[in-house]
Design a protein around this motif. Sequence first.
Motif, short mmCIF file in Angstrom:
data_model
loop_
_atom_site.label_atom_id
_atom_site.label_comp_id
_atom_site.label_asym_id
_atom_site.label_seq_id
_atom_site.Cartn_x
_atom_site.Cartn_y
_atom_site.Cartn_z
N PRO A 1 0.97 -1.17 -0.08
CA PRO A 1 0.04 0.11 -0.05
C PRO A 1 0.88 1.20 0.14
CG PRO A 1 0.08 -1.01 2.25
CD PRO A 1 0.84 -1.95 1.41
N LEU A 2 0.75 2.12 -0.99
CA LEU A 2 1.69 3.29 -1.08
C LEU A 2 0.69 4.63 -1.24
CD1 LEU A 2 4.83 2.12 -3.25
CD2 LEU A 2 4.68 2.63 -0.55
N PRO A 3 1.26 5.68 -0.82
CA PRO A 3 0.53 6.90 -1.36
C PRO A 3 1.20 7.34 -2.65
CG PRO A 3 2.39 7.41 0.07
CD PRO A 3 2.37 5.98 -0.11
N LEU A 4 0.41 6.67 -3.76
CA LEU A 4 1.01 7.13 -5.13
C LEU A 4 0.35 8.42 -5.62
CD1 LEU A 4 1.03 3.44 -6.41
CD2 LEU A 4 2.94 4.91 -5.69
N THR A 5 -0.62 8.84 -4.92
CA THR A 5 -1.25 10.16 -5.33
C THR A 5 -1.54 10.97 -4.13
OG1 THR A 5 -3.58 9.23 -5.32
CG2 THR A 5 -2.33 9.10 -7.34
N GLN B 1 9.24 4.83 -3.23
CA GLN B 1 9.46 3.43 -2.74
C GLN B 1 8.93 2.68 -3.69
OE1 GLN B 1 7.20 4.51 1.51
NE2 GLN B 1 8.04 2.37 1.41
N GLN B 2 8.16 3.02 -4.65
CA GLN B 2 7.75 2.13 -5.59
C GLN B 2 9.11 1.62 -6.72
OE1 GLN B 2 4.68 3.50 -8.47
NE2 GLN B 2 3.67 1.51 -8.47
N ARG B 3 9.66 2.81 -6.88
CA ARG B 3 10.86 2.54 -7.50
C ARG B 3 11.92 1.60 -7.08
NH1 ARG B 3 13.10 7.98 -10.80
NH2 ARG B 3 13.81 8.45 -8.72
N GLY B 4 11.86 1.61 -5.70
CA GLY B 4 12.68 0.75 -5.01
C GLY B 4 12.42 -0.69 -4.94
N ASP C 1 -2.94 2.18 -4.12
CA ASP C 1 -2.85 3.66 -3.97
C ASP C 1 -3.62 3.75 -2.80
OD1 ASP C 1 -2.49 6.27 -4.04
OD2 ASP C 1 -3.63 6.65 -5.86
N TYR C 2 -3.23 4.37 -1.66
CA TYR C 2 -4.09 4.81 -0.66
C TYR C 2 -4.24 6.34 -0.60
CZ TYR C 2 0.28 5.39 2.46
OH TYR C 2 1.16 5.90 3.16
N GLU C 3 -3.81 7.26 -1.46
CA GLU C 3 -4.08 8.38 -1.81
C GLU C 3 -3.85 9.44 -0.72
OE1 GLU C 3 -8.18 8.57 -2.85
OE2 GLU C 3 -7.80 7.23 -4.44
N GLU D 1 -8.37 -10.17 0.24
CA GLU D 1 -8.81 -10.36 -1.34
C GLU D 1 -7.62 -10.66 -2.02
OE1 GLU D 1 -11.49 -7.25 -2.54
OE2 GLU D 1 -12.16 -7.04 -0.58
N ASP D 2 -6.57 -10.11 -2.03
CA ASP D 2 -5.45 -10.26 -2.98
C ASP D 2 -4.52 -11.51 -2.66
OD1 ASP D 2 -5.89 -7.93 -5.27
OD2 ASP D 2 -5.55 -6.80 -3.13
N GLU D 3 -4.86 -11.86 -1.51
CA GLU D 3 -4.15 -13.01 -0.62
C GLU D 3 -2.57 -12.88 -0.92
OE1 GLU D 3 -6.14 -16.01 -2.52
OE2 GLU D 3 -7.79 -16.12 -0.93
N VAL D 4 -1.98 -11.70 -0.62
CA VAL D 4 -0.54 -11.55 -0.78
C VAL D 4 0.25 -12.37 0.38
CG1 VAL D 4 -0.89 -9.05 -1.62
CG2 VAL D 4 -0.55 -9.50 0.74
N ASN D 5 1.46 -12.66 0.21
CA ASN D 5 2.09 -13.60 0.83
C ASN D 5 2.75 -12.85 2.14
OD1 ASN D 5 2.42 -14.82 -1.95
ND2 ASN D 5 2.27 -16.60 -0.57
N PHE D 6 3.16 -11.60 1.66
CA PHE D 6 4.02 -10.80 2.55
C PHE D 6 3.44 -9.26 2.11
CE2 PHE D 6 6.70 -14.46 1.26
CZ PHE D 6 6.86 -15.04 2.45
N LEU D 7 3.96 -8.29 3.20
CA LEU D 7 3.53 -6.93 2.92
C LEU D 7 4.71 -6.08 3.17
CD1 LEU D 7 0.72 -5.80 2.81
CD2 LEU D 7 0.55 -5.35 5.07
N PHE D 8 4.64 -5.04 2.24
CA PHE D 8 5.47 -3.85 2.64
C PHE D 8 4.57 -2.66 3.57
CE2 PHE D 8 8.28 -5.09 -1.13
CZ PHE D 8 9.05 -5.85 -0.40
N SER D 9 5.28 -2.20 4.49
CA SER D 9 4.26 -1.32 5.06
C SER D 9 4.03 0.05 4.21
CB SER D 9 5.10 -0.79 6.18
OG SER D 9 5.02 -1.68 7.40
N PRO D 10 2.95 0.78 4.62
CA PRO D 10 2.67 2.04 3.91
C PRO D 10 3.79 3.09 4.42
CG PRO D 10 1.12 1.61 5.43
CD PRO D 10 1.90 0.29 5.49
N PHE D 11 3.85 4.31 3.74
CA PHE D 11 4.79 5.34 3.86
C PHE D 11 5.01 5.98 5.18
CE2 PHE D 11 6.40 9.67 4.07
CZ PHE D 11 7.66 9.49 3.45
#
Lengths: 288, 415
Positions: free
Chosen positions: B49-53, B63-66, B95-97, B113-123
Motif C-alpha cells: 500500500p503506497l501513497p501514489l497520489t 518507494q515504488q521505484r525501490g 494507492d491509498y491516496e 482479497e489479493d491474498e498476498v504472501n507478504f507485505l511492505f508497510s505504507p509510507f
Amino acid sequence: MLYAQILVNGLILGGLYACIAVGFSLVWGVLNVINILHGSFVVLGSYVAYFAYVHLGIHPFLSIVLSGALLFALGYVIQAGLINRVIAAPVLTTLVLTFGLELLLNNAVLVAFSADYRAVQLANPMGSQIIGGIVFPMERVMATLLALALTGLLYLMLAKSKIGRSIVAVRMDPEAAALMGVKVKRIYAVTFGVGALMAGAAGSLLSVVFPISPLNSTEFLGIAFVVCVLGGLGSIAGAMVGGLALGVIESFGALLIGPQHGLTIAFSLLILLLIVRPTGIMGRRGYE
Amino acid sequence: MRRSPSRLSVPRLSASRLMLPAAIAAGLAAAALTAPAAFAQETIKVGAPLPLTGALSPEGLKQQRGYDLWAKAVNADGGLKVGDTAYEVEIVYVDYESQTPRAVQSAERLITEDEVNFLFSPFGSGAAKAASSVSERYQIPTIAATASSPSVYDQGYQYLFGTFTPNDTLTTPLTDLVLEADDTIKTIAVYARNDLFPLAIAHEAEAAAKAKGLDVLSFDEYAIGTMDHASALTLMRTRQPDWVFVTGYINDLILIRRQLADLGVAPKVLSMIAGPAYKEFIEAAGPLADNVSSAAWWHPAVAYDGDDIFGTTADYVAAFEAEYGATPDYAEASASAAGAILGMAIEAAGSIDPQEVREALAQMDAVTFYGPVKFGETGQITSLEPPVFQIQDGTTKVVFPEAVKQTDLVIGGIK
C-alpha cells in the motif's frame, strides 16, 4: 544596529516582492483579469536566465532583456489568442481560464525542466558589503535596485508613450477609448504582454536570489496577490508600497515574534487592513 | 463520491524490457547455463500500500521505484529459490491516496482479497504503525522501509520489521564526531523547518547537543514556504554559535545556505539535514556546499559488499542508475533493501510459510548493499549505522561509520 539591519533586510526583500507583483497588478488593474499564470511566468523568466547564463554566459541582470522579450511574446499570444475571447465575461470566467492555463503551463515546465531545484552560480559572486555595521548582500541589493529601475521605466512608459497612454485610456473607459480610435483588444494583448514581461524580468533578477523550480510558482503568485491587495489594486505606486510594506512587516514580525510567525503577522495585518481600508494603502488610483 | 483505491500490479517482465547492469545480466546468463531446468515456476505476491497520489506521492513513487527494482532483479535472476521451486515476485500496489485510514483498509484488502504472501508497510511512521495491527492480526510478515520512530515497533508485535533506525542514530554520531574533532566547540544554534521530520530531527540534535554539554543558544522554527530567512539569520549572527544545525528540505537549505553566506554567518561547523544527501544540493549551492556535514540512513557513497541480490553498494547504484537514470536516495535504497531482506529470509527459511519466514527475519544476521542487517527484539533494525557525511571539494565523503569511512570530518572552512 540590529533594527537597522532588519529594516535593510526588509526593504531589500520588499523591493523583490514589489517586482514580482507589479506586472500582476497592471493586468488586474487594466484588464480586470486575475492572472493565475503570473507565478509560472516568473519561474519561466528564471529558467531563461539560468540557461542563458549556463549555456551562453549571459549575466542574469542582462538576460532580463531576453526573458522580458520572450515572456512579452508569450503573454501577447495568450491574451490575443485565448483570453480576449472571454474578456467580456465575468471575472470568474477569466480566472478559471488562467487557472486552467496555469495547470497546463506549470506541468509543461515540470516535464521540460523537472522539479529539481537549480541555482545560478555566478562565476564572480558579488558578496556582501558592510557599511556602518550593516550588511548589504550585493546580489540582492542589485536585483532590488534593477527591479526598482524597471518599475520606474514602466511608470514612464505608461505616462509618456502613446501606447502607455492608450493602456491608461483603456483602463479608465474602454468604450470611450475605442471611440477615440484605440484598438482595445490589441491594447489588452499588449498590456498582458507587458505584465508577462515584468514577470519574466523579475524571474531573471530573482534567479540570483532564490532556487529555481516550477514548484515556486504558487509562492510567487501568493506574494503578488498579497502585495496587490495590501498596496491597492491597479497602481504601480500601490505595488511598490505593498511590496515594501510586506517585506518590512515580515522581517520585523520574524524578529519580534519568531521566524515561524513572520508571515502570520503579515497576513494578520492584511486582514486588518481589508477591514479598515479595503482599497489598500494607496487606495484605488489609476496609472495616470 | 468515494472512489475505491486503484490497484496496480507489476506485470512479470518480458526480456526485451529489461535494462540491467552488467553484473546482474552476467549473473542471469550464468544462472541460465548452470541452473537445472527442474525448478517449478510459481509466484509469490507482496502487497504494497503506497501513497501514489496526493501530498505524499513523491515519497510513494520513490518507494515504488525501490520495490520495482528489487522485483525486476529477482525475476531476471530466475526468481527466489525455495527447494525445487523458483518463485517469481509480483508486487501488488494499492494507492491509498495519502490518507492513512485508507492505508489500513488497503493493507487489509491486500491480505484478504489479493491474498498476498507478504507485505511492505505504507509510507512513514504513522501509517506503518496504523497498518501493522492488520498484518499482525493475519500473521503476515511485514517490512517497513520508511518508519524510524521506535513507537512503531514497541507494540509487542511479532510480524513487523523495519529498516530505519531511530532518528537519534543520525544526530548522536554527528555530535560525537564534531566534538571529537574539535573540543573548543561549546555552542550550537538550531534552525528547523516546522514540519514533521525536520522538526523531529532538530529536537534530536538539540537533545544530543545538551547531552554532550553544549550550550544551545537558540532553537528557532521557520514556517513551510518561507522565502526569506534574513531576520532569523541576522539574530543568529549576533549570537555567534560555534555550530549551526539546520533542518529542512532541499529548497529551504539552498536558500538558507546562501543567506548564511550573504549575512556573514560563518560557524566552525555547519550541519544540514536532509538536503546535502542529494546531488542537486551540491550543484545548486556550488562552493557554498563545501564542508557542510549531514547524515542519512544510507548514502550512495557507502560501500558494503552484500550477500543479497544486488551485491555491492556500487552494483546497486549502477543498477538503479541504469533503470531510472538517477542516483538512488536513502528512501529508494531502503525500499529495495526491504525487498532484498525479504528475499533472503524466504530463501533462508526454505519456505514461504509466514511463520518460518518470520523466524528467518528475526534471526537474520547478514550484510546487504544497504548495510548490515540484524533486527532487535522489537523488529527495528539495530545493526545499521547510518552514515555521517561531509561535502568536501564538491563531492560527498563518508566520515562515519568506521567500516565505510572515506576521510575525516573537517572543522572550519564554512564560507
